[in-house]
Write a protein that holds these residues in place. Sequence first.
Motif, PDB file in Angstrom:
ATOM      1  N   GLN A   1       2.646  10.242  56.367  1.00 28.23           N
ATOM      2  CA  GLN A   1       2.512  10.270  57.821  1.00 28.23           C
ATOM      3  C   GLN A   1       3.093   9.005  58.445  1.00 28.23           C
ATOM      4  O   GLN A   1       3.783   9.059  59.462  1.00 28.23           O
ATOM      5  N   GLN A   2       2.823   7.852  57.832  1.00 29.83           N
ATOM      6  CA  GLN A   2       3.349   6.584  58.352  1.00 29.83           C
ATOM      7  C   GLN A   2       4.867   6.556  58.286  1.00 29.83           C
ATOM      8  O   GLN A   2       5.525   6.089  59.215  1.00 29.83           O
TER       9      GLN A   2
ATOM     10  N   ALA B   1       6.863   9.172  58.268  1.00 26.53           N
ATOM     11  CA  ALA B   1       7.381  10.135  59.246  1.00 26.53           C
ATOM     12  C   ALA B   1       7.400   9.505  60.634  1.00 26.53           C
ATOM     13  O   ALA B   1       8.370   9.657  61.378  1.00 26.53           O
ATOM     14  N   ALA B   2       6.342   8.782  60.980  1.00 32.06           N
ATOM     15  CA  ALA B   2       6.300   8.108  62.283  1.00 32.06           C
ATOM     16  C   ALA B   2       7.365   7.019  62.355  1.00 32.06           C
ATOM     17  O   ALA B   2       8.015   6.840  63.389  1.00 32.06           O
TER      18      ALA B   2
ATOM     19  N   LEU C   1      10.891   8.126  63.205  1.00 34.41           N
ATOM     20  CA  LEU C   1      11.150   8.438  64.610  1.00 34.41           C
ATOM     21  C   LEU C   1      11.524   7.198  65.412  1.00 34.41           C
ATOM     22  O   LEU C   1      11.998   7.306  66.538  1.00 34.41           O
ATOM     23  N   GLN C   2      11.319   6.017  64.831  1.00 31.96           N
ATOM     24  CA  GLN C   2      11.636   4.755  65.503  1.00 31.96           C
ATOM     25  C   GLN C   2      13.130   4.473  65.395  1.00 31.96           C
ATOM     26  O   GLN C   2      13.731   4.770  64.362  1.00 31.96           O
TER      27      GLN C   2
END
Length: 67
Positions: free
Chosen positions: A21-22, A24-25, A28-29
Amino acid sequence: MPENSRKAMLEVLRLTDAQQQQLAALALQPGPDRRALSEILTPEQQEIVRLHHRLVRAWQAVQRNDG
């Protein structure tokens, strides 16, 4: 990174759900953030990533010299 290579890397890293999850986030950066990556991955996982990058660069060099 080709899809099959990315999948293989994820299998080798054995990421936890939280790490996935980290990451994946983080994806997006904008731009690479190695510091954030080092906070997500364990030292062992970071070493696997470093070795993978070295192998890819070596393979690319061989391919350029053979082509």
